[in-house]
Design an enzyme around this catalytic site. Structure first.
Site, PDB file in Angstrom:
ATOM      1  N   GLU A  47       0.863  -1.190   0.000  1.00 39.31           N
ATOM      2  CA  GLU A  47       0.000   0.000   0.000  1.00 39.31           C
ATOM      3  C   GLU A  47       0.907   1.250   0.000  1.00 39.31           C
ATOM      4  O   GLU A  47       1.938   1.268   0.688  1.00 39.31           O
ATOM      5  CB  GLU A  47      -0.830  -0.055   1.292  1.00 39.31           C
ATOM      6  CG  GLU A  47      -1.728   1.110   1.575  1.00 39.31           C
ATOM      7  CD  GLU A  47      -2.471   0.930   2.927  1.00 39.31           C
ATOM      8  OE1 GLU A  47      -2.065   0.052   3.732  1.00 39.31           O
ATOM      9  OE2 GLU A  47      -3.441   1.658   3.152  1.00 39.31           O
ATOM     10  N   LYS A 118      -9.384   1.754  -2.014  1.00 38.03           N
ATOM     11  CA  LYS A 118      -9.641   1.147  -0.699  1.00 38.03           C
ATOM     12  C   LYS A 118     -10.995   1.567  -0.143  1.00 38.03           C
ATOM     13  O   LYS A 118     -11.277   2.772  -0.023  1.00 38.03           O
ATOM     14  CB  LYS A 118      -8.517   1.568   0.254  1.00 38.03           C
ATOM     15  CG  LYS A 118      -8.517   0.899   1.614  1.00 38.03           C
ATOM     16  CD  LYS A 118      -7.285   1.351   2.414  1.00 38.03           C
ATOM     17  CE  LYS A 118      -7.117   0.625   3.720  1.00 38.03           C
ATOM     18  NZ  LYS A 118      -5.883   1.042   4.434  1.00 38.03           N
ATOM     19  N   CYS A 151      -4.962  -3.546   2.571  1.00 40.65           N
ATOM     20  CA  CYS A 151      -4.700  -3.581   4.011  1.00 40.65           C
ATOM     21  C   CYS A 151      -5.954  -3.797   4.852  1.00 40.65           C
ATOM     22  O   CYS A 151      -6.518  -4.879   4.852  1.00 40.65           O
ATOM     23  CB  CYS A 151      -3.924  -2.336   4.426  1.00 40.65           C
ATOM     24  SG  CYS A 151      -2.978  -2.640   5.942  1.00 40.65           S
TER      25      CYS A 151
HETATM   26  C1  ACM Z   1      -3.896  -0.092   7.169  1.00 40.12           C
HETATM   27  O1  ACM Z   1      -4.997  -0.280   6.635  1.00 40.12           O
HETATM   28  N1  ACM Z   1      -2.894   0.417   6.495  1.00 40.12           N
HETATM   29  C2  ACM Z   1      -3.667  -0.461   8.566  1.00 40.12           C
END
Ligand code: ACM
Length: 271
Positions: A47, A118, A151
């Site tokens: 990420e 995301k 993530c």
């Molecule tokens: C995250 O979602 N980078 C903890």
């Protein structure tokens, strides 16, 4: 022994890096160096792998975010994908008009393929990014159906389940892990859905906000549909690891001759 496997086998890998916050050129050059001479069908990168993670506010993101696919990072990744004859899925900060997203780009030897934004923002990300607004989607990559999540999406089992129901054989999971349970939890996501998962994490620390130092835990990994950890990286080092996987394993959703993990779902009783 790959010669005993039925096709299609696939070589998948991850890059675990330690980016310097804000130095996109340096971080891109480092990843290109790490990938030199490495051969796989697909590499997953962390990420926000080229910017670093700990933004102070949305204005700061706007200063480093790039258009996808027009931006520097997507173009650099596409060049590497061409040079290494591979596909790459990597996390980056995306700007689209006045919106910024914690996104992932999917690119390959023939150029840009698509993006994911995301959907479950973690903690202070909520002050820095807009939540993802694109439908969950599966991409055709080197003979595999590949879903993408980023993530903290791991913490919502609906994300991996949706990707699996859309036909994903493999989930590419760019990450910057700060919650200790994720590497183990991804084993469960793989068991629940009989999919492979490639979690690409980073190492190192960021301490840009008073009292909110972050340590990233490494442990990038590839997990198979039976919950085996095929490879797992260290907690501290930059690494590239590659493993050969048999996609047929993810296409067999029977646990026993009498249990199919999708067909046995009791949608009539679930919320
Ligand atoms: C995250 O979602 N980078 C903890």
């Amino acid at each position: 022994n790959p010669s005993q496997w039925t096709e299609p086998a696939m070589r998948v890998g991850f890059v675990q890096n330690n980016p310097v916050f804000g130095n996109v050129q340096k971080n891109l050059a480092r990843v290109e160096k790490l990938l030199e001479g490495q051969s796989a069908d697909l590499f997953v990168l962390p990420e926000l792998f080229a910017t670093g993670y700990q933004f102070k506010n949305k204005k700061e993101v706007q200063g480093l975010a790039e258009q996808v696919p027009e931006g520097t990072t997507t173009n650099a990744l596409t060049s590497v994908a061409k040079k290494n004859n591979t596909f790459i899925i990597a996390g980056l900060a995306e700007i689209d008009k006045n919106h910024v997203y914690n996104s992932a780009v999917i690119t390959g030897p023939n150029g840009y393929i698509g993006k994911y934004r995301k959907i479950h923002l973690f903690d202070t990300e909520k002050a820095c990014f807009d939540p993802g607004n694109l439908p969950l989607k599966v991409f055709d990559i080197a003979g595999a159906k590949v879903g993408v999540m980023i993530c903290f999406d791991w913490r919502f089992p609906e994300t991996a389940r949706s990707l699996a129901l859309l036909g994903a054989d493999l989930i590419a999971h760019p990450s910057n892990l700060v919650l200790a349970h994720c590497p183990q939890a991804m084993i469960t996501r793989c068991l629940e859905n009989r999919v492979f998962a490639v979690t690409a994490d980073r190492v190192g620390k960021e301490d840009r906000i008073e009292g909110e130092a972050l340590k990233f835990m490494g442990k990038s990994q590839v997990v198979d549909p039976d919950g085996n950890i095929l490879v797992r990286a260290s907690e501290t080092e930059e690494e590239v690891q590659i493993v050969e996987i048999d996609l047929e394993k993810a296409r067999d959703k029977f646990l026993t001759p009498h249990n199919h993990i999708f067909e046995d779902r009791r949608e009539d009783l679930y919320c």
